[in-house]
Scaffold this active site. Structure first.
Site, PDB file in Angstrom:
ATOM      1  N   HIS A  85       0.900  -1.012  -0.099  1.00 48.27           N
ATOM      2  CA  HIS A  85      -0.112   0.115  -0.051  1.00 48.27           C
ATOM      3  C   HIS A  85       1.033   1.301  -0.069  1.00 48.27           C
ATOM      4  CE1 HIS A  85      -2.922   3.033   1.577  1.00 48.27           C
ATOM      5  NE2 HIS A  85      -3.851   2.406   1.111  1.00 48.27           N
ATOM      6  N   GLU A 133      -3.445   2.903  -7.430  1.00 43.65           N
ATOM      7  CA  GLU A 133      -4.098   3.655  -6.398  1.00 43.65           C
ATOM      8  C   GLU A 133      -2.818   5.013  -6.384  1.00 43.65           C
ATOM      9  OE1 GLU A 133      -6.278   2.675  -2.511  1.00 43.65           O
ATOM     10  OE2 GLU A 133      -4.272   1.922  -2.584  1.00 43.65           O
TER      11      GLU A 133
END
Length: 214
Positions: A85, A133
């Protein structure tokens, strides 16, 4: 469409969010998972919602103080894990080792990437899914599918060119059913979000809105 709600370290009630996600998933026949902090995995799993880890470390049993061992994550009820992430970046080699750790315990995997180029590189490591992302949009009010649809389309193309069996999800700014619908129309098969649910005054209503786009 798969919806993964990452609770990060937000000051929310992870059990309450998990119950809301479970109820909405059951009511609408939609796959929704919740990724709490590692310390809350067992409590969230006990609600019956699909539970994911936010991270697993690229290690095996041994002297690794402060690590998140894949075996411990699985033992506490997680069915999958995020890797890489944008708020928990690791090297490409560490991504590969974390995937190996997840495979030891049959955890499903999503590797996060900033852009289409990184998405293609991640797909080459054969995770179950890659999530694109753009960091600049994370936590914002505009979803990547609206602000920069070319990123999603490019990531879909990049991943399919490397391994069409790897799914492509998108995240950053996703918070409404319209965002989910836009992501689906661009070729994504799932979305990642956090603040849109974790910081909502009424998480269930936020989740109901999200599934309206499916």
């Amino acid at each position: 469409m798969f919806i993964l709600v990452n609770l990060k370290a937000y000051p929310c009630d992870p059990v309450a969010v998990a119950r809301a996600a479970r109820d909405v998933a059951d009511a609408h026949g939609v796959r929704i998972a919740v990724a709490p902090q590692a310390a809350d995995l067992a409590r969230v799993e006990a609600t019956g919602v699909e539970t994911w880890a936010q991270h697993v470390s690229p290690v095996e049993h041994g002297s690794h103080t402060g690590s998140t061992l894949a075996e411990a994550v699985e033992a506490n009820g997680a069915e999958g894990t995020l890797i890489n992430h944008s708020e928990r970046r690791v090297t490409l080699a560490a991504v590969d080792d974390a995937l190996a750790a997840a495979r030891r315990t049959d955890l499903e995997t999503i590797v996060c990437a900033n852009d289409p180029e990184q998405a293609g590189a991640a797909a080459a490591l054969s995770p179950d899914a890659v999530a694109v992302e753009p960091p600049a949009l994370i936590g914002g009010d505009v979803s990547v599918a609206t602000a920069d649809p070319e990123i999603v389309e490019g990531a879909v193309a990049a991943v399919n060119a490397v391994d069409p069996d790897v799914e492509l999800f998108c995240g950053a700014g996703v918070s409404t059913g319209d965002d989910v619908e836009a992501a689906r129309d661009l070729g994504a098969t799932g979305v990642l979000l956090a603040s849109g649910v974790a910081k909502a005054a009424d998480p269930r209503s936020a989740l109901e809105d999200l599934v309206s786009g499916i």
